[in-house]
Design an enzyme around this catalytic site. Sequence first.
Site, PDB file in Angstrom:
ATOM      1  N   ASP A  14      -8.343   0.933   6.284  1.00 60.72           N
ATOM      2  CA  ASP A  14      -7.523   0.958   7.509  1.00 60.72           C
ATOM      3  C   ASP A  14      -7.336   1.079   8.927  1.00 60.72           C
ATOM      4  O   ASP A  14      -8.383   0.407  10.122  1.00 60.72           O
ATOM      5  CB  ASP A  14      -6.265   1.221   7.303  1.00 60.72           C
ATOM      6  CG  ASP A  14      -5.250   1.282   8.246  1.00 60.72           C
ATOM      7  OD1 ASP A  14      -5.185   0.417   9.270  1.00 60.72           O
ATOM      8  OD2 ASP A  14      -3.886   1.601   8.139  1.00 60.72           O
ATOM      9  N   SER A  42     -12.818   4.307   5.055  1.00 56.75           N
ATOM     10  CA  SER A  42     -13.013   3.753   6.588  1.00 56.75           C
ATOM     11  C   SER A  42     -14.592   4.721   6.981  1.00 56.75           C
ATOM     12  O   SER A  42     -14.491   5.988   6.473  1.00 56.75           O
ATOM     13  CB  SER A  42     -12.157   3.929   7.471  1.00 56.75           C
ATOM     14  OG  SER A  42     -11.467   2.916   7.593  1.00 56.75           O
ATOM     15  N   HIS A  65      -7.452   9.939   4.517  1.00 53.95           N
ATOM     16  CA  HIS A  65      -7.164   8.709   5.515  1.00 53.95           C
ATOM     17  C   HIS A  65      -7.632   9.005   6.638  1.00 53.95           C
ATOM     18  O   HIS A  65      -7.670  10.402   6.728  1.00 53.95           O
ATOM     19  CB  HIS A  65      -5.578   8.735   4.988  1.00 53.95           C
ATOM     20  CG  HIS A  65      -5.108   8.373   3.490  1.00 53.95           C
ATOM     21  ND1 HIS A  65      -4.249   8.484   3.088  1.00 53.95           N
ATOM     22  CD2 HIS A  65      -4.980   6.781   3.514  1.00 53.95           C
ATOM     23  CE1 HIS A  65      -4.335   7.572   2.153  1.00 53.95           C
ATOM     24  NE2 HIS A  65      -5.020   6.818   2.105  1.00 53.95           N
ATOM     25  N   GLY A  66      -7.322   8.244   7.419  1.00 56.34           N
ATOM     26  CA  GLY A  66      -7.807   8.102   8.792  1.00 56.34           C
ATOM     27  C   GLY A  66      -8.679   9.102   9.517  1.00 56.34           C
ATOM     28  O   GLY A  66      -9.727   8.606   9.011  1.00 56.34           O
ATOM     29  N   ARG A 102      -0.465  -0.076  16.577  1.00 55.12           N
ATOM     30  CA  ARG A 102       1.988   0.547  16.064  1.00 55.12           C
ATOM     31  C   ARG A 102       2.317   1.183  16.995  1.00 55.12           C
ATOM     32  O   ARG A 102       3.675   0.480  18.384  1.00 55.12           O
ATOM     33  CB  ARG A 102       2.422   0.482  14.717  1.00 55.12           C
ATOM     34  CG  ARG A 102       2.318  -0.536  14.033  1.00 55.12           C
ATOM     35  CD  ARG A 102       2.335   0.194  12.561  1.00 55.12           C
ATOM     36  NE  ARG A 102       1.250   0.878  12.188  1.00 55.12           N
ATOM     37  CZ  ARG A 102       1.361   1.424  10.759  1.00 55.12           C
ATOM     38  NH1 ARG A 102       1.922   0.506   9.555  1.00 55.12           N
ATOM     39  NH2 ARG A 102       1.062   3.254  10.937  1.00 55.12           N
ATOM     40  N   ASP A 155       0.632  -1.210  -0.108  1.00 57.45           N
ATOM     41  CA  ASP A 155      -0.115  -0.062   0.050  1.00 57.45           C
ATOM     42  C   ASP A 155       0.974   0.985  -0.019  1.00 57.45           C
ATOM     43  O   ASP A 155       1.480   1.250   0.829  1.00 57.45           O
ATOM     44  CB  ASP A 155      -1.075   0.096   1.249  1.00 57.45           C
ATOM     45  CG  ASP A 155      -1.707   0.885   1.263  1.00 57.45           C
ATOM     46  OD1 ASP A 155      -2.569   1.570   0.305  1.00 57.45           O
ATOM     47  OD2 ASP A 155      -2.495   1.352   2.344  1.00 57.45           O
ATOM     48  N   HIS A 156       0.876   2.258  -0.345  1.00 53.66           N
ATOM     49  CA  HIS A 156       1.499   3.207  -1.031  1.00 53.66           C
ATOM     50  C   HIS A 156       2.615   3.245  -1.084  1.00 53.66           C
ATOM     51  O   HIS A 156       3.498   3.936  -0.171  1.00 53.66           O
ATOM     52  CB  HIS A 156       0.666   4.533   0.171  1.00 53.66           C
ATOM     53  CG  HIS A 156      -0.244   4.477   0.009  1.00 53.66           C
ATOM     54  ND1 HIS A 156      -0.865   5.661  -0.886  1.00 53.66           N
ATOM     55  CD2 HIS A 156      -1.744   4.777   1.160  1.00 53.66           C
ATOM     56  CE1 HIS A 156      -1.802   6.258  -0.170  1.00 53.66           C
ATOM     57  NE2 HIS A 156      -2.647   5.350   0.304  1.00 53.66           N
ATOM     58  N   GLY A 206      -8.616   5.742   1.428  1.00 50.15           N
ATOM     59  CA  GLY A 206      -9.418   6.257   2.709  1.00 50.15           C
ATOM     60  C   GLY A 206     -11.253   6.334   2.587  1.00 50.15           C
ATOM     61  O   GLY A 206     -12.553   7.538   2.428  1.00 50.15           O
TER      62      GLY A 206
HETATM   63  O1  G3H Z   1      -2.287   5.105   4.101  1.00 55.46           O
HETATM   64  C1  G3H Z   1      -3.050   4.650   4.795  1.00 55.46           C
HETATM   65  C2  G3H Z   1      -2.978   3.787   4.935  1.00 55.46           C
HETATM   66  O2  G3H Z   1      -4.091   3.929   7.042  1.00 55.46           O
HETATM   67  C3  G3H Z   1      -1.514   3.090   5.967  1.00 55.46           C
HETATM   68  O3  G3H Z   1      -1.302   3.800   7.040  1.00 55.46           O
HETATM   69  O4  G3H Z   1       1.349   4.306   6.612  1.00 55.46           O
HETATM   70  O5  G3H Z   1       0.537   4.441   8.885  1.00 55.46           O
HETATM   71  O6  G3H Z   1       0.601   2.355   8.015  1.00 55.46           O
HETATM   72  P1  G3H Z   1       0.046   3.995   7.600  1.00 55.46           P
HETATM   73  P1  13P Z   2      -8.868   4.735   5.596  1.00 55.88           P
HETATM   74  O1  13P Z   2      -7.882   5.337   6.539  1.00 55.88           O
HETATM   75  O2  13P Z   2      -9.812   5.673   5.747  1.00 55.88           O
HETATM   76  O3  13P Z   2      -9.160   3.546   6.830  1.00 55.88           O
HETATM   77  O4  13P Z   2      -7.768   4.616   4.760  1.00 55.88           O
HETATM   78  C1  13P Z   2      -7.025   3.764   4.351  1.00 55.88           C
HETATM   79  C2  13P Z   2      -5.810   3.489   3.229  1.00 55.88           C
HETATM   80  O5  13P Z   2      -6.791   4.441   1.937  1.00 55.88           O
HETATM   81  C3  13P Z   2      -5.327   2.631   2.692  1.00 55.88           C
HETATM   82  O6  13P Z   2      -4.480   3.280   1.713  1.00 55.88           O
HETATM   83 ZN    ZN Z   3      -4.514   4.617   0.960  1.00 53.72          ZN
END
Ligand code: G3H
Ligand code: 13P
Ligand code: ZN
Length: 384
Positions: free
Chosen positions: A273, A231, A189-190, A319, A94-95, A229
Amino acid sequence: MQDQLQLYSMVPILRAAEQSSQTGKPAAIGAFNVNFYSQAMGILEGLRRADAPGIIQASRGANKFQGGPEKVQSMVLQAMKDSDHSLPVALHLDHGDEEQAKICTDKGFSSVMIDASTLEFEDNIQLTQNIVKYAHAKGLSVEGEYGKLAGVEEDVIHDTTTYADPYLVPYFFNESNADALAVAYGTSHGPNKGSSGGLEKLAIHVVDLSYKGMVAYGQNQDHFLVSHGSSTVPKDIVDEINAQGGNVQGAAGIPMHKIQEAVVAGIRKINIDTDLRLGITATFRKWFNNNPGIETTSTDVLAPIKKVLDEKLDAIDPRDYLKVIDIELLRNDPAGSVLEEVMSLVQERIASHVESLVNKFGCAGLAGKVECISLNEMAKIYAS
Ligand code: G3H
Ligand code: 13P
Ligand code: ZN
């Protein structure tokens, strides 16, 4: 069915959702972020209950947390083995950046994302195309990103959304050869997506017009739109965290009916996420409150976790409070350890949320509709 421990490209999995959508049952596949073993077990169990194919994804942060992509890969395979998981699953970065996308390609992932969305449009396409060449040679699928989501993306913070131009989406696919594309359409996100769940920012017509362009160019069987994003940030879970001593304020997610509208418009992969983070945090807080003083039985494991939760009341990223303990405990089945009870509650919590989400995303029952093409076969198809 399939070999038990095989990981699949996202392409056949997302195609099952596209085919369902074309026959009057709009569907998208759930993509769930993973950071530790019991989280993987919960995701797999939720998918199994719904008979759904799925995507398990690890961010650069998750790979770092576990000590590298190879650790994440073996952890996910172990969870699949331990749960006899026989439904199609992809393991996706992811990303990713260029370096991580290449490393994950070489270390056993079955799909990677290259997020070059901070670059200029043509540079974004160029870097995405480079990763496509690298990953397709091994049969992995590649996701790009076009436009910028407001909020935090990995380490980068954007104040506002830069929407994807839907008329350029077919061009992006054509030039980059990416299999999937995250289009910025107003999600973020978030846990804080805006006062009314970010409704005022949502531009579902961006998805609608992107998809229509893809159909016009005949791209939609092999190319897919992704919603990041996404959720829903359930209010009852946030209330539970706060009732158990946490302090999470201003939380709001995307209403499910808006997600479903985006699926009707053409989204085929939905990233989740935050919802899992919230469920895990609520479970930990409740468990400590229901077991007063339990941290004194294992001062090296439970006490440090409880200390962080007591000090960082707004923590929702597991985490933050799990990094204080030995990572091995989080990579393996916790059976027989002091974490066994709380992790089994975490697993159940995730399983029931994942099951409920994938039912609403329309992908329950689609596991048997996925054509199980191996990565080797995918590589040959790309090369032809
Ligand atoms: O891109 C956002 C996802 O929720 C992953 O988050 O980079 O904190 O693991 P993270
Ligand atoms: P959320 O923060 O909305 O769960 O999005 C997760 C996401 O896009 C992970 O790449
Ligand atoms: Zn994302």
